[in-house]
Structures are given as structure tokens and as C-alpha cells.
Motif scaffolding. Structure first.
Motif, PDB file in Angstrom:
ATOM      1  N   VAL A  25       0.862  -1.171   0.000  1.00  0.00           N
ATOM      2  CA  VAL A  25       0.000   0.000   0.000  1.00  0.00           C
ATOM      3  C   VAL A  25       0.905   1.231   0.000  1.00  0.00           C
ATOM      4  N   ARG A  26       0.553   2.217  -0.821  1.00  0.00           N
ATOM      5  CA  ARG A  26       1.396   3.406  -0.969  1.00  0.00           C
ATOM      6  C   ARG A  26       0.543   4.666  -0.858  1.00  0.00           C
ATOM      7  N   GLY A  27       1.112   5.693  -0.228  1.00  0.00           N
ATOM      8  CA  GLY A  27       0.371   6.922   0.025  1.00  0.00           C
ATOM      9  C   GLY A  27       0.705   8.031  -0.954  1.00  0.00           C
ATOM     10  N   HIS A  59      -5.511  -2.411   4.499  1.00  0.00           N
ATOM     11  CA  HIS A  59      -4.762  -1.436   3.700  1.00  0.00           C
ATOM     12  C   HIS A  59      -4.489  -0.184   4.525  1.00  0.00           C
ATOM     13  N   HIS A  60      -5.482   0.286   5.265  1.00  0.00           N
ATOM     14  CA  HIS A  60      -5.316   1.513   6.050  1.00  0.00           C
ATOM     15  C   HIS A  60      -4.295   1.326   7.176  1.00  0.00           C
ATOM     16  N   GLU A  61      -4.341   0.188   7.846  1.00  0.00           N
ATOM     17  CA  GLU A  61      -3.365  -0.086   8.907  1.00  0.00           C
ATOM     18  C   GLU A  61      -1.942  -0.130   8.351  1.00  0.00           C
ATOM     19  N   THR A  62      -1.795  -0.783   7.214  1.00  0.00           N
ATOM     20  CA  THR A  62      -0.477  -0.868   6.588  1.00  0.00           C
ATOM     21  C   THR A  62       0.029   0.509   6.188  1.00  0.00           C
ATOM     22  N   LEU A  63      -0.838   1.301   5.585  1.00  0.00           N
ATOM     23  CA  LEU A  63      -0.431   2.635   5.126  1.00  0.00           C
ATOM     24  C   LEU A  63       0.017   3.504   6.300  1.00  0.00           C
ATOM     25  N   LYS A  64      -0.731   3.482   7.381  1.00  0.00           N
ATOM     26  CA  LYS A  64      -0.351   4.251   8.571  1.00  0.00           C
ATOM     27  C   LYS A  64       0.986   3.781   9.133  1.00  0.00           C
ATOM     28  N   ARG A  65       1.166   2.475   9.246  1.00  0.00           N
ATOM     29  CA  ARG A  65       2.409   1.930   9.787  1.00  0.00           C
ATOM     30  C   ARG A  65       3.599   2.258   8.889  1.00  0.00           C
ATOM     31  N   GLU A  66       3.446   2.039   7.603  1.00  0.00           N
ATOM     32  CA  GLU A  66       4.558   2.239   6.673  1.00  0.00           C
ATOM     33  C   GLU A  66       4.970   3.708   6.556  1.00  0.00           C
ATOM     34  N   ILE A  67       4.008   4.613   6.513  1.00  0.00           N
ATOM     35  CA  ILE A  67       4.351   6.034   6.426  1.00  0.00           C
ATOM     36  C   ILE A  67       5.014   6.482   7.721  1.00  0.00           C
ATOM     37  N   ARG A  68       4.581   5.952   8.844  1.00  0.00           N
ATOM     38  CA  ARG A  68       5.225   6.274  10.126  1.00  0.00           C
ATOM     39  C   ARG A  68       6.669   5.772  10.141  1.00  0.00           C
ATOM     40  N   GLU A  69       6.884   4.535   9.645  1.00  0.00           N
ATOM     41  CA  GLU A  69       8.226   3.958   9.657  1.00  0.00           C
ATOM     42  C   GLU A  69       9.150   4.637   8.644  1.00  0.00           C
ATOM     43  N   GLU A  70       8.708   4.756   7.393  1.00  0.00           N
ATOM     44  CA  GLU A  70       9.563   5.295   6.327  1.00  0.00           C
ATOM     45  C   GLU A  70       9.789   6.800   6.425  1.00  0.00           C
ATOM     46  N   CYS A  71       8.747   7.511   6.861  1.00  0.00           N
ATOM     47  CA  CYS A  71       8.805   8.977   6.830  1.00  0.00           C
ATOM     48  C   CYS A  71       8.860   9.620   8.206  1.00  0.00           C
TER      49      CYS A  71
END
Length: 176
Positions: A25-27, A59-71
Motif C-alpha cells: 500500500v502506498r500513500g 490497507h489503512h493499517e499498513t499505510l499508517k504503519r509504513e508512512i510512520r516507519e519510512e517517513c
């Protein structure tokens, strides 16, 4: 979700064979005429923040987690889906015919304050850091890298450049 494009990375792949599937999932974070993206200080490319779905994450949980981790950014709102891109490649595993990657893109909003990133080793090695970038600059930069012999091919570059171009056509040109 609308299919934006299918990309076959290697000619002759049997796309219907035994498949290893990865979903991500990508934001898409738009700030006026800029996008909030991940820039690699090693390769110089721009990519959308996000990553792989783990376990039973939505999808929403993944997007929140990934943006928090990467950014290091907190997602405050997830909007409608923009679309998905499916990529086919040769698998690393011997018992499979194809590696299939499906990337789902969503509009989202983030808080302006950034926190410490929690990068995976390969992300750290690539020098991932969040930036606000003009969409035209990101597109041209990625195209220059793709046509260059100076850097190794970046697997996600065709996908991310295609999605950038679609956003530019559908959103930024539509504003004019």
C-alpha cells in the motif's frame, strides 16, 4: 480499485503459473503543487511512501504503519483509492514461475511534524528520507535515472514514474 497498469519486468514470464504474491500500500500526499515522497540519497530516485502488507493488516493499517516507519509521519486521513499497479517478475524461489507485486495507491493526509524514521536495513542503505518535491521534478529525475547507465536499475522506478505521470495528468493538469 481501478487497475492503472500491468508491468511485465521480464519478457516471457508465465504470469498465470505458480505465483508468489506480494501486496503493498502506498500513500499519495499532495501539498499544493508538491508531493510528499521518499528520496534515495544513494540512487537519487523518488518513490511513494508505503510498503508491504503483513499478516492480517488492512490497507489503512499498513499505510499508517509504513508512512510512520519510512517517513516519521503520522497519517491523519486516508482518502479514496487512486488505483493499483500489478508487476510481474521472475521469482527468486525455484518452485515458482512468477513473482506478482500488487501496489495499491491511496490519497492521504499527514501531520506536518515529522518524527524519527524506523527504516529497514535496505531502506537505510539506500538513504531513504522524506521530502516535498515538485511533481515535474520527480518525474524528470526518475526518467533521467531510468535512461542512465550510471546507476543500476531500480526495480520500482517504472511503477513509481508511471503513477507520478498519472497523478500529474489527472490532478495537476486538471487544476489548470
Amino acid at each position: 480499485m481501478d487497475l492503472l497498469k500491468e508491468i511485465v519486468r521480464v519478457d516471457g514470464i508465465h504470469t498465470e503459473g505458480a505465483t508468489i504474491l506480494r501486496e503493498a500500500v502506498r500513500g499519495i500526499v499532495i501539498d499544493k503543487t508538491n508531493l510528499f515522497m521518499i528520496h534515495s540519497s544513494k540512487n537519487g530516485d523518488y518513490k511513494f511512501p508505503g510498503g508491504g502488507i503483513t499478516g492480517k493488516e488492512t490497507h489503512h493499517e499498513t499505510l499508517k504503519r509504513e508512512i510512520r516507519e519510512e517517513c516519521g509521519a503520522l497519517v491523519t486521513e486516508i482518502g479514496p483509492p487512486f488505483g493499483k499497479v500489478i508487476e510481474y517478475d521472475l521469482p527468486l524461489e525455484r518452485d515458482f514461475d512468477v513473482f506478482k507485486m500488487t501496489s495499491y495507491y491511496y490519497y492521504c493526509q499527514i501531520e506536518h511534524a515529522l518524527f524519527t524514521q524506523k527504516l529497514e536495513q535496505y531502506e537505510y542503505d539506500l538513504g531513504f528520507h522524506p521530502v516535498l518535491v515538485d511533481i515535474g521534478t520527480a518525474i524528470q529525475n526518475n526518467k533521467d535515472i531510468a535512461s542512465s547507465n550510471l546507476t543500476e536499475k531500480i526495480r520500482w522506478l517504472p511503477r513509481e514514474t508511471f503513477v507520478l505521470e498519472q497523478i500529474q495528468k489527472r490532478i495537476f493538469y486538471a487544476r489548470d
